[in-house]
Motif scaffolding. Structure first.
Motif, PDB file in Angstrom:
ATOM      1  N   ILE A   9       0.853  -1.183   0.000  1.00  0.00           N
ATOM      2  CA  ILE A   9       0.000   0.000   0.000  1.00  0.00           C
ATOM      3  C   ILE A   9       0.890   1.234   0.000  1.00  0.00           C
ATOM      4  O   ILE A   9       1.815   1.348   0.813  1.00  0.00           O
ATOM      5  CB  ILE A   9      -0.914   0.022   1.239  1.00  0.00           C
ATOM      6  CG1 ILE A   9      -1.821  -1.212   1.276  1.00  0.00           C
ATOM      7  CG2 ILE A   9      -1.754   1.291   1.272  1.00  0.00           C
ATOM      8  CD1 ILE A   9      -2.607  -1.354   2.573  1.00  0.00           C
ATOM      9  N   ILE A  10       0.616   2.147  -0.919  1.00  0.00           N
ATOM     10  CA  ILE A  10       1.355   3.408  -0.993  1.00  0.00           C
ATOM     11  C   ILE A  10       0.372   4.547  -0.752  1.00  0.00           C
ATOM     12  O   ILE A  10      -0.610   4.688  -1.481  1.00  0.00           O
ATOM     13  CB  ILE A  10       2.029   3.604  -2.372  1.00  0.00           C
ATOM     14  CG1 ILE A  10       2.829   2.365  -2.782  1.00  0.00           C
ATOM     15  CG2 ILE A  10       2.892   4.856  -2.371  1.00  0.00           C
ATOM     16  CD1 ILE A  10       4.023   2.090  -1.932  1.00  0.00           C
ATOM     17  N   LEU A  11       0.622   5.346   0.280  1.00  0.00           N
ATOM     18  CA  LEU A  11      -0.228   6.497   0.561  1.00  0.00           C
ATOM     19  C   LEU A  11       0.622   7.764   0.480  1.00  0.00           C
ATOM     20  O   LEU A  11       1.693   7.833   1.088  1.00  0.00           O
ATOM     21  CB  LEU A  11      -0.861   6.383   1.953  1.00  0.00           C
ATOM     22  CG  LEU A  11      -1.688   5.116   2.181  1.00  0.00           C
ATOM     23  CD1 LEU A  11      -0.937   4.180   3.109  1.00  0.00           C
ATOM     24  CD2 LEU A  11      -3.043   5.444   2.756  1.00  0.00           C
TER      25      LEU A  11
ATOM     26  N   ILE B  63      -2.883   5.581  -2.971  1.00  0.00           N
ATOM     27  CA  ILE B  63      -3.864   6.608  -2.617  1.00  0.00           C
ATOM     28  C   ILE B  63      -3.167   7.959  -2.587  1.00  0.00           C
ATOM     29  O   ILE B  63      -2.172   8.133  -1.866  1.00  0.00           O
ATOM     30  CB  ILE B  63      -4.499   6.329  -1.244  1.00  0.00           C
ATOM     31  CG1 ILE B  63      -5.240   4.989  -1.254  1.00  0.00           C
ATOM     32  CG2 ILE B  63      -5.455   7.457  -0.860  1.00  0.00           C
ATOM     33  CD1 ILE B  63      -5.756   4.579   0.116  1.00  0.00           C
ATOM     34  N   LEU B  64      -3.679   8.906  -3.368  1.00  0.00           N
ATOM     35  CA  LEU B  64      -3.206  10.288  -3.330  1.00  0.00           C
ATOM     36  C   LEU B  64      -4.249  11.120  -2.591  1.00  0.00           C
ATOM     37  O   LEU B  64      -5.342  11.354  -3.094  1.00  0.00           O
ATOM     38  CB  LEU B  64      -2.993  10.834  -4.746  1.00  0.00           C
ATOM     39  CG  LEU B  64      -2.674  12.340  -4.855  1.00  0.00           C
ATOM     40  CD1 LEU B  64      -1.406  12.669  -4.079  1.00  0.00           C
ATOM     41  CD2 LEU B  64      -2.529  12.750  -6.315  1.00  0.00           C
ATOM     42  N   ASP B  65      -3.890  11.531  -1.376  1.00  0.00           N
ATOM     43  CA  ASP B  65      -4.813  12.302  -0.546  1.00  0.00           C
ATOM     44  C   ASP B  65      -4.609  13.799  -0.792  1.00  0.00           C
ATOM     45  O   ASP B  65      -3.512  14.235  -1.135  1.00  0.00           O
ATOM     46  CB  ASP B  65      -4.558  11.974   0.930  1.00  0.00           C
ATOM     47  CG  ASP B  65      -5.670  12.458   1.837  1.00  0.00           C
ATOM     48  OD1 ASP B  65      -6.814  12.567   1.365  1.00  0.00           O
ATOM     49  OD2 ASP B  65      -5.388  12.723   3.021  1.00  0.00           O
ATOM     50  N   GLU B  66      -5.679  14.582  -0.599  1.00  0.00           N
ATOM     51  CA  GLU B  66      -5.645  16.037  -0.784  1.00  0.00           C
ATOM     52  C   GLU B  66      -5.077  16.402  -2.161  1.00  0.00           C
ATOM     53  O   GLU B  66      -4.223  17.293  -2.291  1.00  0.00           O
ATOM     54  CB  GLU B  66      -4.812  16.697   0.322  1.00  0.00           C
ATOM     55  CG  GLU B  66      -5.313  16.437   1.726  1.00  0.00           C
ATOM     56  CD  GLU B  66      -6.678  17.058   2.013  1.00  0.00           C
ATOM     57  OE1 GLU B  66      -7.119  17.897   1.215  1.00  0.00           O
ATOM     58  OE2 GLU B  66      -7.287  16.695   3.038  1.00  0.00           O
ATOM     59  N   ALA B  67      -5.579  15.728  -3.178  1.00  0.00           N
ATOM     60  CA  ALA B  67      -5.052  15.928  -4.536  1.00  0.00           C
ATOM     61  C   ALA B  67      -5.324  17.330  -5.070  1.00  0.00           C
ATOM     62  O   ALA B  67      -4.664  17.773  -6.025  1.00  0.00           O
ATOM     63  CB  ALA B  67      -5.655  14.889  -5.483  1.00  0.00           C
ATOM     64  N   GLN B  68      -6.280  18.062  -4.470  1.00  0.00           N
ATOM     65  CA  GLN B  68      -6.562  19.417  -4.944  1.00  0.00           C
ATOM     66  C   GLN B  68      -5.384  20.356  -4.697  1.00  0.00           C
ATOM     67  O   GLN B  68      -5.306  21.436  -5.301  1.00  0.00           O
ATOM     68  CB  GLN B  68      -7.824  19.972  -4.273  1.00  0.00           C
ATOM     69  CG  GLN B  68      -7.654  20.434  -2.833  1.00  0.00           C
ATOM     70  CD  GLN B  68      -7.784  19.288  -1.842  1.00  0.00           C
ATOM     71  OE1 GLN B  68      -7.905  18.137  -2.246  1.00  0.00           O
ATOM     72  NE2 GLN B  68      -7.759  19.603  -0.560  1.00  0.00           N
TER      73      GLN B  68
END
Length: 250
Positions: free
Chosen positions: A160-162, A232-237
């Motif tokens: 898993i890559i976050l 998972i790419l979080d806060e992509a904005q």
């Protein structure tokens, strides 16, 4: 004054429906501008006909959720009432029948609680790339991490890559002390929180030491080869166009 009566045979359902000090019923009364009373196994709803009909549908929807083992909260009441107002309360059984994604380290099941979350989960399961858009608190990161942990445990992926861009929320905090990991930890804390909830701190630490789980800022993703991974790419904005172009081909 219009009146409808709902018969509830199971006392446990009645107790859960009303809540402590009738707080759930009071919320329904306020939402639909009706009066709700109970006598024995009967729930009596009075008010304007249209309001009573919506309150009846809301109560029936909540009863469906209770019988499926769901807990009744203010958010659940408001959500079911909004489905009734949008004439979508026929979808309540579909939500309650959603499969459990995984079990947290504390033994709590994780599953979609709204139609939007159900569609989001299905989109992640059925597509290689999924982009989730929504306000804070709608479960975008949490559900994605739950699906990642489930895929990892089922051996559908090997790691898993976050990742997320290291951007502050409106404040510049300056340079942070410590080594690289200590400097980026504050930015990645939301991802850690979700992983701790799913795996427990000890299991997460072991997976991280083995390299099965990696949490890193987006700036260090360039040039990586991430085969057989749930990413998972979080806060992509908060990414730049160049960062997004760099990330997507991964």
């Amino acid at each position: 004054m219009f009146e409808r009566i709902i018969n509830i045979e199971q006392i446990e359902v009645m107790i859960t429906l009303f809540g402590n000090f009738d707080q759930n019923i009071k919320r329904i009364e306020k939402r639909h501008s009706v009066s709700i009373t109970s006598h024995g196994c009967e729930v009596k709803i009075k008010g304007e006909k249209e309001n009573v009909e919506m309150a009846v549908r809301t109560v029936e929807g909540l009863i469906t959720m209770i019988k499926k083992g769901e807990q009744i909260s203010d958010n659940n009441i408001d959500y079911v009432a909004s489905l009734v107002e949008d004439d979508e309360d026929n979808m309540i059984s579909e939500i309650t029948d959603s499969d459990c994604i995984c079990i947290t380290s504390k033994g709590k099941p994780v599953k979609p609680k709204t139609l939007g979350q159900k569609k989001y989960v299905e989109a992640i399961k059925n597509n290689t790339v999924t982009i989730g858009v929504g306000p804070a608190g709608t479960g975008k990161t949490y559900l994605a991490v739950a699906l990642a942990v489930h895929a990892f445990k089922q051996k559908h992926v090997s790691r898993i890559i976050l990742t997320r861009p290291a951007v502050e929320a409106g404040e510049r905090l300056g340079f942070l002390p410590g080594d690289l990991q200590q400097k980026i930890d504050p930015y990645l804390r939301p991802l850690y929180d979700a992983l701790f909830d799913m795996l427990g701190a000890e299991n997460f630490q072991k997976c991280q030491e083995r390299g099965d789980i990696e949490v890193a800022p987006l700036a260090y993703m360039r040039g990586r080869t991430l085969d057989d991974s749930f990413i998972i790419l979080d806060e992509a904005q908060n990414t730049t166009c160049e960062q997004m172009k760099m990330f997507l081909p991964v």
